[in-house]
Design a protein around this motif. Structure first.
Motif, PDB file in Angstrom:
ATOM      1  N   LYS A   1       0.842  -1.197   0.000  1.00  0.00           N
ATOM      2  CA  LYS A   1       0.000   0.000   0.000  1.00  0.00           C
ATOM      3  C   LYS A   1       0.882   1.255   0.000  1.00  0.00           C
ATOM      4  CE  LYS A   1      -3.597   2.024   2.927  1.00  0.00           C
ATOM      5  NZ  LYS A   1      -4.490   2.726   2.167  1.00  0.00           N
ATOM      6  N   VAL A   2       0.627   2.141  -0.932  1.00  0.00           N
ATOM      7  CA  VAL A   2       1.318   3.429  -0.918  1.00  0.00           C
ATOM      8  C   VAL A   2       0.470   4.384  -0.082  1.00  0.00           C
ATOM      9  CG1 VAL A   2       2.141   5.353  -2.301  1.00  0.00           C
ATOM     10  CG2 VAL A   2       2.395   3.020  -3.141  1.00  0.00           C
ATOM     11  N   VAL A   3       0.948   4.679   1.123  1.00  0.00           N
ATOM     12  CA  VAL A   3       0.138   5.424   2.088  1.00  0.00           C
ATOM     13  C   VAL A   3       0.028   6.890   1.705  1.00  0.00           C
ATOM     14  CG1 VAL A   3      -0.175   5.848   4.534  1.00  0.00           C
ATOM     15  CG2 VAL A   3       1.161   3.897   3.795  1.00  0.00           C
ATOM     16  N   ASP A   4       1.115   7.424   1.166  1.00  0.00           N
ATOM     17  CA  ASP A   4       1.139   8.859   0.905  1.00  0.00           C
ATOM     18  C   ASP A   4       2.157   9.140  -0.197  1.00  0.00           C
ATOM     19  OD1 ASP A   4       0.644  11.502   1.113  1.00  0.00           O
ATOM     20  OD2 ASP A   4       1.458  11.773   3.128  1.00  0.00           O
ATOM     21  N   THR A   5       1.842  10.068  -1.073  1.00  0.00           N
ATOM     22  CA  THR A   5       2.805  10.485  -2.089  1.00  0.00           C
ATOM     23  C   THR A   5       3.011  11.984  -1.973  1.00  0.00           C
ATOM     24  OG1 THR A   5       1.881   8.807  -3.522  1.00  0.00           O
ATOM     25  CG2 THR A   5       3.366  10.390  -4.532  1.00  0.00           C
ATOM     26  N   GLN A   6       4.240  12.395  -1.767  1.00  0.00           N
ATOM     27  CA  GLN A   6       4.534  13.813  -1.645  1.00  0.00           C
ATOM     28  C   GLN A   6       5.652  14.166  -2.616  1.00  0.00           C
ATOM     29  OE1 GLN A   6       2.960  16.066   0.347  1.00  0.00           O
ATOM     30  NE2 GLN A   6       1.541  14.422   0.861  1.00  0.00           N
ATOM     31  N   TYR A   7       5.695  15.437  -2.977  1.00  0.00           N
ATOM     32  CA  TYR A   7       6.726  15.859  -3.920  1.00  0.00           C
ATOM     33  C   TYR A   7       7.529  17.027  -3.375  1.00  0.00           C
ATOM     34  CZ  TYR A   7       4.594  12.900  -7.403  1.00  0.00           C
ATOM     35  OH  TYR A   7       4.117  11.808  -8.091  1.00  0.00           O
ATOM     36  N   PHE A   8       8.766  17.135  -3.823  1.00  0.00           N
ATOM     37  CA  PHE A   8       9.585  18.302  -3.499  1.00  0.00           C
ATOM     38  C   PHE A   8      10.212  18.760  -4.802  1.00  0.00           C
ATOM     39  CE2 PHE A   8      12.249  14.566  -3.037  1.00  0.00           C
ATOM     40  CZ  PHE A   8      13.394  14.914  -3.723  1.00  0.00           C
ATOM     41  N   SER A   9      10.876  19.914  -4.786  1.00  0.00           N
ATOM     42  CA  SER A   9      11.579  20.299  -6.006  1.00  0.00           C
ATOM     43  C   SER A   9      13.055  20.514  -5.723  1.00  0.00           C
ATOM     44  CB  SER A   9      10.945  21.530  -6.650  1.00  0.00           C
ATOM     45  OG  SER A   9      10.574  22.447  -5.691  1.00  0.00           O
ATOM     46  N   ALA A  10      13.854  20.406  -6.775  1.00  0.00           N
ATOM     47  CA  ALA A  10      15.304  20.510  -6.634  1.00  0.00           C
ATOM     48  C   ALA A  10      15.638  21.818  -5.935  1.00  0.00           C
ATOM     49  CB  ALA A  10      15.956  20.460  -8.006  1.00  0.00           C
ATOM     50  N   GLY A  11      16.550  21.774  -4.985  1.00  0.00           N
ATOM     51  CA  GLY A  11      16.957  22.976  -4.268  1.00  0.00           C
ATOM     52  C   GLY A  11      16.229  23.137  -2.943  1.00  0.00           C
ATOM     53  N   ASP A  12      15.170  22.351  -2.704  1.00  0.00           N
ATOM     54  CA  ASP A  12      14.489  22.414  -1.407  1.00  0.00           C
ATOM     55  C   ASP A  12      15.419  21.943  -0.308  1.00  0.00           C
ATOM     56  OD1 ASP A  12      12.249  23.323  -2.563  1.00  0.00           O
ATOM     57  OD2 ASP A  12      11.000  21.567  -2.169  1.00  0.00           O
ATOM     58  N   LYS A  13      15.286  22.559   0.862  1.00  0.00           N
ATOM     59  CA  LYS A  13      16.169  22.170   1.956  1.00  0.00           C
ATOM     60  C   LYS A  13      15.402  21.686   3.180  1.00  0.00           C
ATOM     61  CE  LYS A  13      20.160  24.621   0.496  1.00  0.00           C
ATOM     62  NZ  LYS A  13      20.705  23.694  -0.472  1.00  0.00           N
ATOM     63  N   ASP A  14      14.130  22.011   3.272  1.00  0.00           N
ATOM     64  CA  ASP A  14      13.399  21.670   4.485  1.00  0.00           C
ATOM     65  C   ASP A  14      12.360  20.604   4.200  1.00  0.00           C
ATOM     66  OD1 ASP A  14      11.401  21.814   6.646  1.00  0.00           O
ATOM     67  OD2 ASP A  14      12.807  23.299   7.397  1.00  0.00           O
ATOM     68  N   PHE A  15      12.546  19.421   4.778  1.00  0.00           N
ATOM     69  CA  PHE A  15      11.610  18.319   4.566  1.00  0.00           C
ATOM     70  C   PHE A  15      10.970  17.896   5.886  1.00  0.00           C
ATOM     71  CE2 PHE A  15      15.024  18.170   1.495  1.00  0.00           C
ATOM     72  CZ  PHE A  15      14.317  18.208   0.308  1.00  0.00           C
ATOM     73  N   ASN A  16      11.238  18.665   6.955  1.00  0.00           N
ATOM     74  CA  ASN A  16      10.761  18.281   8.285  1.00  0.00           C
ATOM     75  C   ASN A  16       9.250  18.082   8.317  1.00  0.00           C
ATOM     76  OD1 ASN A  16      13.098  18.168   9.966  1.00  0.00           O
ATOM     77  ND2 ASN A  16      13.331  20.351   9.621  1.00  0.00           N
ATOM     78  N   ALA A  17       8.511  18.983   7.653  1.00  0.00           N
ATOM     79  CA  ALA A  17       7.056  18.902   7.723  1.00  0.00           C
ATOM     80  C   ALA A  17       6.551  17.612   7.084  1.00  0.00           C
ATOM     81  CB  ALA A  17       6.441  20.113   7.033  1.00  0.00           C
ATOM     82  N   ILE A  18       7.083  17.306   5.873  1.00  0.00           N
ATOM     83  CA  ILE A  18       6.635  16.096   5.177  1.00  0.00           C
ATOM     84  C   ILE A  18       6.994  14.856   5.994  1.00  0.00           C
ATOM     85  CG2 ILE A  18       6.928  14.706   3.103  1.00  0.00           C
ATOM     86  CD1 ILE A  18       7.651  17.238   1.607  1.00  0.00           C
ATOM     87  N   LEU A  19       8.230  14.840   6.506  1.00  0.00           N
ATOM     88  CA  LEU A  19       8.690  13.656   7.224  1.00  0.00           C
ATOM     89  C   LEU A  19       7.926  13.465   8.530  1.00  0.00           C
ATOM     90  CD1 LEU A  19      12.475  14.098   6.462  1.00  0.00           C
ATOM     91  CD2 LEU A  19      11.006  12.281   5.626  1.00  0.00           C
TER      92      LEU A  19
END
Lengths: 292, 398
Positions: free
Chosen positions: B214-232
């Protein structure tokens, strides 16, 4: 509930960086009505300065932070002197285009000199995580938030309590009248650039430490978002820029936490559009009618 | 704005110039077949992202191409029907821009009369160059354009003059999906992909299509992003068993670091864009545990491959760091063109195209490469496993 607080912490750490950057935008705009698009790249210079001094001269964190602030202040003054001062009386759009040019110059100049690769920032402070009622906070997050707040209070004191600060406020209200009462306009504007750029330099070192990754194009997106933050808070207003920065940081985090990560940048720009339509002067801005 | 203006002017100038050139060619082209090899050199055009967003990869590829060329030239050159001809590289920067890539391709095939092109690093820039390459009948071999449609025409047939030296997304994403389900036994997976490249979105899509759990969630970011805390943080909240994160090392390194810092210790699985020594530097060695990625250029596998060992040592001697995947792919691309020339006994661009299409069991740094009917490179795939920043094992996936 803990997730909510965790996301709030994430948002505040991100927001404090935007706030530090937004201060520079707002101050420069307040004094010479110029949107300094090169501001985000000063932040990049600060990060690279921190990288080199820590790696090769073995500076400790405090010293790297302070020296980056000094170097960025100097860079800001130099840019103002060579790029913006000759255009002081030119139409505003000319200075704006020059600012974009300076931004490209800094980004591509650094890519050319040091390569476009991402580098890892030396971790001079070891990360420790604290668990507060189920919410994880790291010492670096506290450091970023603390340093940002401290710098903002310091800035407010400089502007409200010192003679130079009074001169800055006078120039921003009416440069001609300020000159008549004996204020050296050039020096005041240079000082404003120095102050704003030093905030960006500090933000650069903090972000390097927090994310551990720097590259010559790192100033582009945060720079634009900080600009949005300054507009949201009311461009020209110092408390507005701080508040705007935190709001944008929290907004971005909120958008990502509800699962719309692909639209996080879009959400920030949407807020810009809404603010410009509904409250063009921003939250703290005064609506001043321009004489025609 | 100023910049845009200049771009537009140069764009128009380029179009006007190529129009003139094409007009000149159209009469002569009816009889000639591609670009012939002339003089004492074989000309290879290099159309790479040397500045702009993908400059990091483009520059690594340039190093790989230059290394291979120096090696070939120091041994006398390429054997063209019994005569040794040196390779002359014509390196041009496409600035990670589709319009520049198209004009670079036009310059290379029409002005410089190259016999073959290596490039581009990205699918977007590569696709923009295809019309000019096809018109001039000069083959282009991309070391790293992974989109399945890159080598295909709209009707599903292969683009006659376009090849790649890397995997295409469906194969790599599918392998990732199998590995996560069968080997890691993960049933609830979150996908976190790079949506600023066809590479990231393509892999995310093919993973989701082929994953049995099961794929619970799919999220995207873009090149150069530095903050992933919220998604994680939201992934952590959804109690995922593993994260599939297709993208490049600069962002995935940060994702690993931030995931471990918020106490999310599940396996993070990625793709060959992660296979770079910088990944561990950015993530921190301690954080880089329980990390897996699919790769053609596995260090542990490579140690058993003499071509790869030679390449890795030579690279280290010259650039003082471990060889990145992109350099290895570009190095292979250069040798693939050499092989195509030697097998066809001609360096005419149409002949090279035929040679490239017929490459079989080519012994490259990144494995045994066979070009199939869709002009994709088939080669074995492995999953490398990182623990404490070190490669501790690799699994061959069938």
């Amino acid at each position: 509930m803990t997730t909510l607080f965790q996301q709030l912490i994430n948002g505040l750490s991100l927001g404090s960086i935007y706030a530090l950057l937004a201060l520079g935008y707002t101050m420069v705009y307040g004094i010479i009505k110029l949107i300094n698009f090169a501001h985000g790249d000063i932040y990049m210079l600060g990060a690279f300065w921190g990288y080199y001094t820590i790696n090769f001269w073995h500076f400790n964190f405090i010293f790297a932070l302070l020296s980056a602030m000094v170097v960025c202040a100097a860079a800001g003054v130099i840019i103002e002197y060579f790029a913006y001062r000759p255009l002081r009386h030119a139409p505003r759009i000319t200075a704006l285009i020059t600012a974009i040019g300076v931004s490209y110059f800094l980004e591509n100049g650094m890519s050319y000199l040091y390569g476009a690769d991402t580098r890892n920032f030396p971790q001079v402070i070891k990360q420790v995580n604290y668990n507060l009622w189920g919410v994880r906070v790291s010492n670096i997050q506290i450091l970023i938030l603390g340093t940002a707040c401290l710098l903002m209070i310091l800035l407010q004191l400089i502007i409200k309590k010192t003679k130079m600060g009074r001169a800055m406020r006078a120039v921003s209200v009416d440069p001609d009248a300020a000159e008549l009462v004996g204020i050296n306009i050039n020096r005041t504007i240079s000082f404003t650039f120095a102050l704003g750029s030093s905030m960006a330099g500090a933000a650069g070192v903090l972000i390097g430490l927090y994310y551990n990754s720097i590259d010559p194009l790192m100033g582009m997106t945060p720079g634009i978002k900080a600009f949005v933050a300054a507009v949201v808070g009311g461009i020209g207003s110092i408390p507005g820029a701080s508040l705007g920065g935190f709001l944008i940081g929290i907004l971005e985090t909120a958008v990502q936490s509800v699962g719309l990560s692909a639209y996080k940048d879009a959400a920030v720009y949407l807020v810009l559009i809404i603010i410009l339509l509904v409250l063009p002067a921003g939250i703290f801005g005064k609506n001043v009618k321009e004489k025609v | 704005m100023n910049n845009k203006m200049i771009k537009r002017v140069t764009g128009i100038a380029a179009i006007a110039m190529s129009a003139v050139i094409f007009a000149g060619c159209s009469t002569a082209k009816t009889t000639s077949q591609g670009n012939d090899q002339t003089g004492s050199t074989v000309k290879i055009g290099v159309n790479l992202e040397l500045s702009g967003a993908a400059a990091g990869y483009g520059n690594q590829m340039k190093q790989g191409v230059q290394m291979a060329t120096n090696e070939i030239n120091s041994k006398g050159g390429v054997n063209v029907n019994g005569k040794k001809k040196k390779i002359k590289l014509i390196i041009k920067d496409n600035k990670t821009s589709t319009s520049t890539s198209a004009s670079v391709a036009a310059q290379l095939v029409n002005n410089d009369k190259v016999n073959a092109i290596i490039g581009t690093a990205t699918t977007n820039a590569g696709t923009a160059a295809i019309p000019n390459e096809t018109k001039a009948k000069v083959p282009a071999l991309s070391p790293s354009a992974t989109d399945p449609n890159f080598t295909l025409q709209k009707n599903g047939k292969a683009q006659p003059y376009v090849f790649r030296a890397c995997y295409q997304n469906n194969f790599q994403g599918g392998t990732g999906a199998k590995f996560v389900y069968n080997n890691l036994k993960a049933k609830r997976v979150a996908v976190l992909g790079d949506n600023s490249t066809d590479y990231g979105t393509g892999l995310a899509k093919s993973f989701k299509k082929q994953f049995k759990g099961k794929v619970v969630d799919t999220q995207y970011f873009s090149a150069g992003d530095k903050d992933f805390n919220a998604i994680l943080t939201s992934f952590k909240n959804k109690k995922v068993d593993a994260i599939y994160a297709p993208g490049y090392y600069s962002e995935i390194g940060l994702i690993i670091k931030q995931a471990r810092q918020i106490g999310l210790n599940v396996p993070i699985v990625g793709s060959d864009g992660m296979a770079d020594a910088k990944l561990v530097q950015i993530a921190g060695a301690k954080n880089a545990s329980n990390i897996y990625y699919t790769t053609p250029f596995s260090k542990t596998v490579a140690e058993k491959n003499p071509t790869a060992v030679k390449f890795m040592n030579a690279y280290k001697a010259r650039y003082h760091t471990d060889a990145p995947t992109f350099s290895a792919l570009a190095y292979d691309s250069t040798y693939m063109i050499k092989q195509a020339i030697e097998s066809q006994k001609s360096a005419n661009s149409v002949k090279i195209t035929k040679g490239l299409a017929n490459i079989k069991d080519f012994n490259g740094v990144t494995g045994k490469i066979t070009i199939d009917s869709k002009h994709d490179a088939n080669k074995p795939i492995a999953v490398e496993h990182l623990n404490n920043g070190k490669v501790v094992g690799s699994t061959q996936i069938q």
